[in-house]
Write an enzyme that holds these catalytic residues in place. Structure first.
Site, short mmCIF file in Angstrom:
data_model
loop_
_atom_site.label_atom_id
_atom_site.label_comp_id
_atom_site.label_asym_id
_atom_site.label_seq_id
_atom_site.Cartn_x
_atom_site.Cartn_y
_atom_site.Cartn_z
N HIS A 64 0.87 -1.27 0.11
CA HIS A 64 -0.05 -0.06 -0.09
C HIS A 64 0.97 1.26 0.02
O HIS A 64 0.70 2.06 -0.78
CB HIS A 64 -0.92 -0.03 1.18
N GLU A 118 1.03 8.08 -3.85
CA GLU A 118 1.81 7.64 -2.90
C GLU A 118 3.12 8.44 -2.90
O GLU A 118 3.48 9.07 -1.62
CB GLU A 118 2.30 6.10 -2.97
N HIS A 122 3.38 11.19 0.28
CA HIS A 122 4.46 10.41 1.22
C HIS A 122 5.96 10.54 0.67
O HIS A 122 6.51 10.88 1.43
CB HIS A 122 4.03 8.89 1.46
#
Length: 238
Positions: A64, A118, A122
């Site tokens: 993930h 992502e 992040h």
């Protein structure tokens, strides 16, 4: 004249300070959560799922994300507004990305939107370039090898197991206690959805979690649903 020089100096110092602040904030965190999800649980809900355009993923845990976090329980996010994911930067990783980091969101897609999200949220908060960020995450998946770790303890898809048994099996295999995040299937059963492991700032070593996340609660006995071709054939075309 002196006033003009002073003004220029002040402006330059301000710009320099801003640049330093941005640089520091992009790697100012304490550890990573490395999060893997079980596709059988992702798809076995009322919302169901859509297989990626590359085809149905393997029956294995998939990535993930690799998420920077603070020891306080908070986290940085969206640290770079002008560094969107460039496909050419990860072209040599593409086959591994499709295999180990597939998207299951609807509508079906090739994964770039998921990976771009992502990275934007992040990855930009780390000191890594795009290739390094994704390669480290892929390497961590291989190191953890969750499906094999669970199988060694007799825990295989298609059955119910004690939550503590699952946690203990992963701890014995990886070396550190995981956090298990559960969701609920269409029949109301709690099931293994995501596994959190903590990683040091270099993104190369698993560590004891400084703080565990606050996810969805699990019962004492939870389902590890199958994701075989037979059991999920109804999800092939969504």
């Amino acid at each position: 004249m002196n006033v003009k020089i002073s003004s220029v100096v002040i402006i330059k110092l301000f710009v320099l300070q801003c640049c330093i602040s941005i640089s520091v904030s992009s790697s100012d965190f304490d550890f990573f959560y490395f999060v893997q999800q079980w596709p059988g649980s992702y798809c076995d809900t009322r919302q169901s799922c859509c297989y990626p355009t590359t085809g149905k993923p393997d029956e294995d845990f998939s990535i993930h994300g690799l998420w920077p976090n603070y020891n306080t329980g908070k986290w940085p996010q969206n640290c770079g507004s002008q560094s969107s994911l460039d496909r050419s930067e990860i072209s040599d990783l593409m086959s591994r990305m499709h295999k180990d980091w597939p998207t299951l969101a609807c509508p079906s897609a090739d994964g770039m939107k998921f990976w771009g999200h992502e990275w934007d949220k992040h990855g930009t908060c780390t000191s890594f370039d795009q290739h390094t960020y994704f390669q480290f995450a892929l390497d961590l998946k291989n190191k953890s090898n969750l499906l094999q770790v669970l199988a060694k303890s007799g825990i295989r898809p298609g059955n119910f197991y004690g939550l503590e048994s699952i946690k203990q099996a992963i701890q014995e295999g990886v070396g550190y206690e995981p956090y298990i995040d559960c969701n609920v299937d269409s029949e109301g059963n709690h099931q293994v959805f995501q596994v959190y492991l903590c990683v040091d700032k270099s993104a190369t070593k698993f560590i004891r979690c400084p703080i565990l996340p606050h996810g969805r609660a699990c019962g004492s006995r939870i389902e590890f649903p199958s994701f075989s071709s037979d059991s999920n054939s109804s999800h092939k075309e969504l």
